[in-house]
Motif scaffolding. Structure first.
Motif, PDB file in Angstrom:
ATOM      1  N   GLN A 251      -2.955   4.592 -77.705  1.00 31.25           N
ATOM      2  CA  GLN A 251      -1.756   3.761 -77.616  1.00 31.25           C
ATOM      3  C   GLN A 251      -0.613   4.591 -77.065  1.00 31.25           C
ATOM      4  O   GLN A 251      -0.335   5.682 -77.572  1.00 31.25           O
ATOM      5  CB  GLN A 251      -1.398   3.189 -78.984  1.00 31.25           C
ATOM      6  CG  GLN A 251      -2.407   2.144 -79.465  1.00 31.25           C
ATOM      7  CD  GLN A 251      -1.827   1.205 -80.484  1.00 31.25           C
ATOM      8  OE1 GLN A 251      -1.299   1.658 -81.478  1.00 31.25           O
ATOM      9  NE2 GLN A 251      -1.937  -0.103 -80.258  1.00 31.25           N
ATOM     10  N   LEU A 252       0.055   4.044 -76.068  1.00 31.05           N
ATOM     11  CA  LEU A 252       1.186   4.733 -75.464  1.00 31.05           C
ATOM     12  C   LEU A 252       2.324   4.831 -76.468  1.00 31.05           C
ATOM     13  O   LEU A 252       2.710   3.838 -77.087  1.00 31.05           O
ATOM     14  CB  LEU A 252       1.660   3.953 -74.231  1.00 31.05           C
ATOM     15  CG  LEU A 252       2.848   4.539 -73.490  1.00 31.05           C
ATOM     16  CD1 LEU A 252       2.422   5.781 -72.725  1.00 31.05           C
ATOM     17  CD2 LEU A 252       3.443   3.511 -72.540  1.00 31.05           C
ATOM     18  N   ILE A 253       2.846   6.034 -76.655  1.00 30.72           N
ATOM     19  CA  ILE A 253       3.956   6.200 -77.594  1.00 30.72           C
ATOM     20  C   ILE A 253       5.253   6.555 -76.876  1.00 30.72           C
ATOM     21  O   ILE A 253       6.339   6.202 -77.332  1.00 30.72           O
ATOM     22  CB  ILE A 253       3.656   7.243 -78.683  1.00 30.72           C
ATOM     23  CG1 ILE A 253       3.264   8.597 -78.080  1.00 30.72           C
ATOM     24  CG2 ILE A 253       2.569   6.730 -79.620  1.00 30.72           C
ATOM     25  CD1 ILE A 253       3.161   9.715 -79.104  1.00 30.72           C
ATOM     26  N   ILE A 254       5.163   7.245 -75.769  1.00 30.71           N
ATOM     27  CA  ILE A 254       6.342   7.586 -74.988  1.00 30.71           C
ATOM     28  C   ILE A 254       5.878   8.093 -73.635  1.00 30.71           C
ATOM     29  O   ILE A 254       4.747   8.574 -73.498  1.00 30.71           O
ATOM     30  CB  ILE A 254       7.228   8.634 -75.712  1.00 30.71           C
ATOM     31  CG1 ILE A 254       8.627   8.713 -75.105  1.00 30.71           C
ATOM     32  CG2 ILE A 254       6.554  10.001 -75.723  1.00 30.71           C
ATOM     33  CD1 ILE A 254       9.623   9.493 -75.968  1.00 30.71           C
ATOM     34  N   ASP A 255       6.720   7.958 -72.629  1.00 30.32           N
ATOM     35  CA  ASP A 255       6.379   8.485 -71.307  1.00 30.32           C
ATOM     36  C   ASP A 255       7.641   8.983 -70.625  1.00 30.32           C
ATOM     37  O   ASP A 255       8.765   8.692 -71.066  1.00 30.32           O
ATOM     38  CB  ASP A 255       5.669   7.424 -70.456  1.00 30.32           C
ATOM     39  CG  ASP A 255       6.480   6.133 -70.289  1.00 30.32           C
ATOM     40  OD1 ASP A 255       5.883   5.114 -69.890  1.00 30.32           O
ATOM     41  OD2 ASP A 255       7.693   6.128 -70.582  1.00 30.32           O
ATOM     42  N   ILE A 256       7.452   9.774 -69.591  1.00 26.21           N
ATOM     43  CA  ILE A 256       8.592  10.309 -68.866  1.00 26.21           C
ATOM     44  C   ILE A 256       8.252  10.370 -67.392  1.00 26.21           C
ATOM     45  O   ILE A 256       7.112  10.680 -67.011  1.00 26.21           O
ATOM     46  CB  ILE A 256       9.002  11.694 -69.430  1.00 26.21           C
ATOM     47  CG1 ILE A 256      10.350  12.133 -68.860  1.00 26.21           C
ATOM     48  CG2 ILE A 256       7.921  12.746 -69.167  1.00 26.21           C
ATOM     49  CD1 ILE A 256      10.964  13.312 -69.618  1.00 26.21           C
ATOM     50  N   ARG A 257       9.226  10.029 -66.554  1.00 25.06           N
ATOM     51  CA  ARG A 257       9.058  10.099 -65.109  1.00 25.06           C
ATOM     52  C   ARG A 257       9.609  11.425 -64.615  1.00 25.06           C
ATOM     53  O   ARG A 257      10.437  12.053 -65.273  1.00 25.06           O
ATOM     54  CB  ARG A 257       9.805   8.956 -64.422  1.00 25.06           C
ATOM     55  CG  ARG A 257       9.712   7.622 -65.128  1.00 25.06           C
ATOM     56  CD  ARG A 257       8.363   6.979 -64.992  1.00 25.06           C
ATOM     57  NE  ARG A 257       8.260   5.780 -65.836  1.00 25.06           N
ATOM     58  CZ  ARG A 257       7.173   5.038 -65.925  1.00 25.06           C
ATOM     59  NH1 ARG A 257       6.107   5.357 -65.225  1.00 25.06           N
ATOM     60  NH2 ARG A 257       7.157   3.975 -66.715  1.00 25.06           N
ATOM     61  N   SER A 258       9.218  11.808 -63.416  1.00 28.97           N
ATOM     62  CA  SER A 258       9.552  13.142 -62.937  1.00 28.97           C
ATOM     63  C   SER A 258      11.030  13.313 -62.596  1.00 28.97           C
ATOM     64  O   SER A 258      11.485  14.437 -62.406  1.00 28.97           O
ATOM     65  CB  SER A 258       8.710  13.493 -61.710  1.00 28.97           C
ATOM     66  OG  SER A 258       8.951  12.561 -60.675  1.00 28.97           O
ATOM     67  N   ASN A 259      11.779  12.226 -62.532  1.00 24.55           N
ATOM     68  CA  ASN A 259      13.205  12.342 -62.217  1.00 24.55           C
ATOM     69  C   ASN A 259      14.064  12.471 -63.480  1.00 24.55           C
ATOM     70  O   ASN A 259      15.295  12.443 -63.408  1.00 24.55           O
ATOM     71  CB  ASN A 259      13.671  11.136 -61.395  1.00 24.55           C
ATOM     72  CG  ASN A 259      13.431   9.821 -62.114  1.00 24.55           C
ATOM     73  OD1 ASN A 259      12.705   9.764 -63.099  1.00 24.55           O
ATOM     74  ND2 ASN A 259      14.054   8.765 -61.631  1.00 24.55           N
ATOM     75  N   VAL A 260      13.392  12.630 -64.629  1.00 23.30           N
ATOM     76  CA  VAL A 260      14.096  12.729 -65.907  1.00 23.30           C
ATOM     77  C   VAL A 260      13.641  13.995 -66.622  1.00 23.30           C
ATOM     78  O   VAL A 260      12.462  14.350 -66.567  1.00 23.30           O
ATOM     79  CB  VAL A 260      13.788  11.496 -66.780  1.00 23.30           C
ATOM     80  CG1 VAL A 260      14.413  11.633 -68.156  1.00 23.30           C
ATOM     81  CG2 VAL A 260      14.262  10.228 -66.089  1.00 23.30           C
TER      82      VAL A 260
END
Lengths: 115, 113
Positions: free
Chosen positions: B45-54
């Protein structure tokens, strides 16, 4: 909004039989991925499909394994002449597209046991 | 292809303490880094994600940091609770080439009450 559905949840096969695993993506999702998880290990990519097309099957063994995602109906992962080493959990995931914002959501998995 | 390394493989903390899990990736083209939590016998289950611009993202007790230069990202869980006990997987994804998630090997987190 139903999530990703997989069936069966558990599948037992004897060596040499065929295993057929089904995955219905979330509504509105046209991209399906299959992953395999061996006991106590991480998930390994197998194949990526869009409707009626296999986009990338580089993670899938060339022998005995095949996958499809027909225009109508679920995606199917098929394993012919199963061997004990095929015992694993098989997860599919779906996403709406290929943008960086398109998160993959996983189904509950099919746990295949080969006797 | 992409290679993701994750450590530690197991982590035991006392309830209320913080937990940190670290991952490194090899392909500088990767631009999306999700974290999944998997309880025994259940789906990731996805709990958190981050994109490369952050560089950092926080959601209540969970935070993720990303260092693109060093090619590593970390999951931070504060005020841990017994229900946080699970296996956590980091992953990397890119919108070129394979376009599939490459997962780390997982961290088994045990929160002791």
């Amino acid at each position: 909004n139903a999530g990703v559905m997989q069936n069966p949840r558990h599948l037992v096969r004897r060596r040499g039989q065929e295993a057929r695993l089904r995955c219905s993506p979330m509504k509105g999702h046209s991209h399906v991925y299959w992953y395999r998880q061996l006991p106590e290990e991480g998930l390994k990519f197998m194949v990526y499909l869009q409707k009626e097309n296999i986009i990338d099957e580089s993670g899938m063994p060339k022998e005995r394994f095949s996958a499809e995602f027909p225009k109508e109906g679920p995606s199917i992962l098929r394993i012919q002449q199963v061997v004990r080493g095929d015992s694993a959990a098989y997860f599919c995931a779906s996403s709406p597209g290929l943008a960086v914002t398109d998160t993959q959501y996983f189904g509950p998995g099919t746990r295949l046991t080969v006797l | 292809g992409e290679n993701v390394e994750q450590h530690p493989s197991t982590l035991s903390v006392q309830e209320g303490d913080s937990a940190v899990i670290k991952c490194t990736y090899s392909d500088s083209a990767s631009n999306y880094f999700p974290w999944y939590k998997q309880e025994l016998g259940k789906r990731p289950q996805l709990i958190i994600d981050i994109r490369s611009n952050v560089g950092e993202k926080k959601d209540q007790r969970i935070a993720v940091t990303l260092n693109k230069t060093a090619k590593h990202f970390s999951l931070h869980i504060t005020e841990t609770q017994p229900e946080d006990s699970a296996v956590y997987f980091c992953a990397a994804w890119q919108d070129t080439g394979r376009r599939a998630l490459t997962f780390g090997s997982g961290t088994r987190l045990q929160v002791q009450p």
